[in-house]
Motif scaffolding. Structure first.
Motif, mmCIF file in Angstrom:
data_model
loop_
_atom_site.group_PDB
_atom_site.id
_atom_site.type_symbol
_atom_site.label_atom_id
_atom_site.label_comp_id
_atom_site.label_asym_id
_atom_site.label_seq_id
_atom_site.Cartn_x
_atom_site.Cartn_y
_atom_site.Cartn_z
ATOM 1 N N ARG A 76 8.636 9.530 -11.208
ATOM 2 C CA ARG A 76 7.359 10.141 -10.836
ATOM 3 C C ARG A 76 7.383 11.651 -11.062
ATOM 4 N NH1 ARG A 76 3.905 6.643 -8.748
ATOM 5 N NH2 ARG A 76 4.672 4.682 -7.892
ATOM 6 N N VAL A 77 8.488 12.315 -10.852
ATOM 7 C CA VAL A 77 8.580 13.748 -11.132
ATOM 8 C C VAL A 77 8.402 14.007 -12.628
ATOM 9 C CG1 VAL A 77 10.123 15.731 -11.149
ATOM 10 C CG2 VAL A 77 9.973 14.305 -9.107
ATOM 11 N N LEU A 78 9.042 13.183 -13.461
ATOM 12 C CA LEU A 78 8.881 13.323 -14.897
ATOM 13 C C LEU A 78 7.431 13.097 -15.306
ATOM 14 C CD1 LEU A 78 9.927 13.631 -17.774
ATOM 15 C CD2 LEU A 78 10.547 11.195 -17.724
ATOM 16 N N THR A 79 6.791 12.134 -14.679
ATOM 17 C CA THR A 79 5.384 11.864 -14.971
ATOM 18 C C THR A 79 4.519 13.071 -14.626
ATOM 19 O OG1 THR A 79 5.728 9.509 -14.519
ATOM 20 C CG2 THR A 79 3.462 10.318 -14.502
ATOM 21 N N ALA A 80 4.828 13.714 -13.498
ATOM 22 C CA ALA A 80 4.069 14.899 -13.099
ATOM 23 C C ALA A 80 4.258 16.029 -14.102
ATOM 24 C CB ALA A 80 4.505 15.337 -11.704
ATOM 25 N N GLY A 110 -0.194 10.099 -4.824
ATOM 26 C CA GLY A 110 -0.766 11.383 -4.412
ATOM 27 C C GLY A 110 0.240 12.503 -4.546
ATOM 28 N N VAL A 111 1.487 12.210 -4.261
ATOM 29 C CA VAL A 111 2.524 13.222 -4.392
ATOM 30 C C VAL A 111 2.670 13.646 -5.851
ATOM 31 C CG1 VAL A 111 4.993 13.664 -4.178
ATOM 32 C CG2 VAL A 111 3.768 12.465 -2.351
ATOM 33 N N VAL A 112 2.602 12.677 -6.763
ATOM 34 C CA VAL A 112 2.736 12.993 -8.186
ATOM 35 C C VAL A 112 1.585 13.877 -8.645
ATOM 36 C CG1 VAL A 112 2.723 12.003 -10.497
ATOM 37 C CG2 VAL A 112 4.064 10.928 -8.694
ATOM 38 N N MET A 113 0.380 13.584 -8.180
ATOM 39 C CA MET A 113 -0.763 14.409 -8.557
ATOM 40 C C MET A 113 -0.572 15.843 -8.067
ATOM 41 S SD MET A 113 -2.881 12.727 -10.359
ATOM 42 C CE MET A 113 -4.333 13.747 -10.237
ATOM 43 N N ALA A 114 0.007 15.985 -6.870
ATOM 44 C CA ALA A 114 0.265 17.330 -6.350
ATOM 45 C C ALA A 114 1.353 18.022 -7.153
ATOM 46 C CB ALA A 114 0.652 17.257 -4.880
ATOM 47 N N LEU A 115 2.357 17.270 -7.553
ATOM 48 C CA LEU A 115 3.443 17.859 -8.332
ATOM 49 C C LEU A 115 2.959 18.382 -9.676
ATOM 50 C CD1 LEU A 115 6.364 15.347 -7.681
ATOM 51 C CD2 LEU A 115 6.200 17.701 -6.881
ATOM 52 N N ALA A 116 1.926 17.773 -10.218
ATOM 53 C CA ALA A 116 1.404 18.224 -11.505
ATOM 54 C C ALA A 116 0.922 19.665 -11.437
ATOM 55 C CB ALA A 116 0.251 17.323 -11.938
ATOM 56 N N GLU A 159 -4.302 7.042 -14.783
ATOM 57 C CA GLU A 159 -4.540 5.621 -14.529
ATOM 58 C C GLU A 159 -3.252 4.917 -14.108
ATOM 59 O OE1 GLU A 159 -6.215 4.212 -18.127
ATOM 60 O OE2 GLU A 159 -8.242 4.987 -17.715
ATOM 61 N N ARG A 160 -2.123 5.294 -14.722
ATOM 62 C CA ARG A 160 -0.843 4.632 -14.400
ATOM 63 C C ARG A 160 -0.291 5.053 -13.047
ATOM 64 N NH1 ARG A 160 -2.661 3.461 -18.729
ATOM 65 N NH2 ARG A 160 -1.622 2.175 -20.330
ATOM 66 N N LEU A 161 -0.755 6.187 -12.547
ATOM 67 C CA LEU A 161 -0.239 6.659 -11.257
ATOM 68 C C LEU A 161 -0.623 5.728 -10.112
ATOM 69 C CD1 LEU A 161 -0.829 10.505 -11.491
ATOM 70 C CD2 LEU A 161 1.347 9.281 -11.606
ATOM 71 N N ASN A 162 -1.634 4.929 -10.296
ATOM 72 C CA ASN A 162 -2.048 3.988 -9.250
ATOM 73 C C ASN A 162 -1.242 2.695 -9.293
ATOM 74 O OD1 ASN A 162 -4.064 5.698 -8.256
ATOM 75 N ND2 ASN A 162 -5.519 5.000 -9.810
ATOM 76 N N GLY A 163 -0.369 2.575 -10.299
ATOM 77 C CA GLY A 163 0.447 1.360 -10.397
ATOM 78 C C GLY A 163 1.787 1.541 -9.714
ATOM 79 N N THR A 164 2.647 0.596 -9.948
ATOM 80 C CA THR A 164 3.977 0.633 -9.351
ATOM 81 C C THR A 164 4.885 1.541 -10.169
ATOM 82 O OG1 THR A 164 4.738 -1.255 -10.649
ATOM 83 C CG2 THR A 164 3.652 -1.717 -8.531
ATOM 84 N N MET A 203 0.827 -1.209 0.000
ATOM 85 C CA MET A 203 0.000 0.000 0.000
ATOM 86 C C MET A 203 0.858 1.253 0.000
ATOM 87 S SD MET A 203 -3.063 -1.078 -0.116
ATOM 88 C CE MET A 203 -4.017 0.333 0.399
ATOM 89 N N SER A 204 2.205 1.074 0.070
ATOM 90 C CA SER A 204 3.074 2.239 0.162
ATOM 91 C C SER A 204 3.072 3.036 -1.131
ATOM 92 C CB SER A 204 4.503 1.804 0.499
ATOM 93 O OG SER A 204 4.983 0.934 -0.516
ATOM 94 N N TRP A 205 2.641 2.431 -2.265
ATOM 95 C CA TRP A 205 2.662 3.143 -3.547
ATOM 96 C C TRP A 205 1.588 4.210 -3.653
ATOM 97 C CZ3 TRP A 205 -1.997 2.647 -5.822
ATOM 98 C CH2 TRP A 205 -2.768 1.526 -5.465
ATOM 99 N N LYS A 206 0.577 4.170 -2.770
ATOM 100 C CA LYS A 206 -0.482 5.158 -2.863
ATOM 101 C C LYS A 206 0.010 6.548 -2.487
ATOM 102 C CE LYS A 206 -4.389 2.041 -2.058
ATOM 103 N NZ LYS A 206 -5.568 1.755 -1.233
ATOM 104 N N PHE A 207 0.920 6.631 -1.551
ATOM 105 C CA PHE A 207 1.431 7.951 -1.160
ATOM 106 C C PHE A 207 2.205 8.604 -2.300
ATOM 107 C CE2 PHE A 207 4.852 10.536 0.647
ATOM 108 C CZ PHE A 207 4.105 11.520 1.256
ATOM 109 N N PRO A 208 3.099 7.908 -2.964
ATOM 110 C CA PRO A 208 3.774 8.533 -4.103
ATOM 111 C C PRO A 208 2.811 8.956 -5.207
ATOM 112 C CG PRO A 208 4.987 6.621 -3.390
ATOM 113 C CD PRO A 208 3.703 6.613 -2.635
#
Length: 240
Positions: A63-67, A8-14, A87-92, A1-6
Motif C-alpha cells: 500500500r505504501v508503494l501504491t501511494a 483511506g490511509v493510502v489516499m492520505a499517504l499519496a 479504483e484498486r484501493l477499494n479492493g484487497t 470491512m477492515s480493508w476500508k481503513f487501509p
C-alpha cells in the motif's frame, strides 16, 4: 470491512509521502511551444519506485508503494493511471498486489502515449518527427526519452529555424510643414489705375509712363511747329 481503513490511509499517504519521489523534478531550462525559456518537466520513471519484491512484500509495503505511484501519477498528470489506482484501493491487498505486478505499466504506457500526442499541438517539423518516432516505437523508455529530452531538443531546432522577426520601426514624428505666409502682390499703379483719373477715383499716372507721354507730346509739338514754319514760307514765296 477492515480493508476500508487501509484504503483511506493510502489516499492520505499519496499527499504525505516525501516530495522527492512524487513531484516531477526539473532539469536545465528548455523551450516551450512559444519558444520561451522554461524549466523542463521531468517525467518520473515509476519502475524506479518498485524497490520491493511484490511477491514477498507485506500488505503495508504494497500500500505504501501504491501511494507513491499515485503521487507520481497525480504530479505528472496521468489520469488513466491515477483513476486505476484509486479504483484498486477499494479492493484487497492481494488485488492491489496483482494490479501492481500486471496492470500498472499498461495504464502508465497509455498515459505517456497521450502525453506525447499532446505535444503535437502547434508543433514544428522537428517536434512532429521526433514525436512520431516515439509513437511508432511505443516503448515506455522511448516515451520517457522523448518527453524528458527529445522534445526539447527538437523544439530548439524548430525555434532556431524560425525567421527572426524584424523589429517594426516606430514612425518618427515629422514636423508638419509650416504654412507659408501667402505673399500678396500689390498691384502696380499702372495696372490698378486708369490713365487720366477715370471713374472709380483712380490716381493720375505718374512715373515712367508719364515721362513717355510727355516726350511724345513734345515731339508732336515740335513737328507741328516745323510744319507751320515751312507752310508759311511757301505761302510768302508765292505772293512775291
Amino acid at each position: 470491512m477492515s480493508w476500508k481503513f487501509p484504503a483511506g490511509v493510502v489516499m492520505a499517504l499519496a499527499f504525505l509521502i516525501p516530495a522527492a519521489p512524487a513531484v516531477a523534478q526539473t532539469e536545465p531550462s528548455g523551450l516551450n511551444e512559444a519558444c520561451q525559456t522554461v524549466e523542463r518537466k521531468v517525467y518520473k520513471d515509476i519502475r524506479e519506485l518498485v524497490t520491493i519484491d511484490l511477491d514477498t512484500a507485506t500488505d503495508r509495503e504494497v500500500r505504501v508503494l501504491t501511494a507513491q505511484i499515485l503521487a507520481v501519477a497525480n504530479a505528472d498528470s496521468l489520469p488513466i493511471l491515477s483513476k486505476a489506482i484509486q479504483e484498486r484501493l477499494n479492493g484487497t491487498a492481494d488485488e492491489l498486489r496483482a494490479f501492481l505486478k500486471a496492470d500498472v505499466q499498461q495504464a502508465w504506457s497509455v498515459d505517456l502515449r497521450i502525453t506525447v500526442l499532446r505535444t503535437l499541438t502547434g508543433a514544428g517539423a522537428n517536434v512532429k518527427a521526433a514525436a512520431q518516432n516515439a509513437l511508432d516505437d511505443g516503448a515506455i523508455d522511448t516515451f520517457l526519452a522523448y518527453l524528458n529530452n527529445g522534445l526539447y531538443e527538437a523544439r530548439a531546432l524548430d525555434c532556431a529555424s524560425q525567421p527572426t522577426p524584424t523589429p517594426t520601426s516606430q514612425p518618427t514624428s515629422t514636423p508638419s510643414a509650416t504654412p507659408s505666409a501667402t505673399t500678396t502682390v500689390a498691384p502696380t499703379p499702372a495696372s490698378s489705375t486708369s490713365v487720366g483719373g477715370g471713374e472709380g477715383g483712380g490716381l493720375p499716372v505718374t512715373g515712367a509712363d508719364t515721362a513717355t507721354v510727355a516726350g511724345i507730346g513734345g515731339a508732336l509739338l515740335l513737328l507741328g511747329g516745323a510744319g507751320y514754319v515751312i507752310a508759311r514760307r511757301r505761302r510768302s514765296h508765292f505772293v512775291a
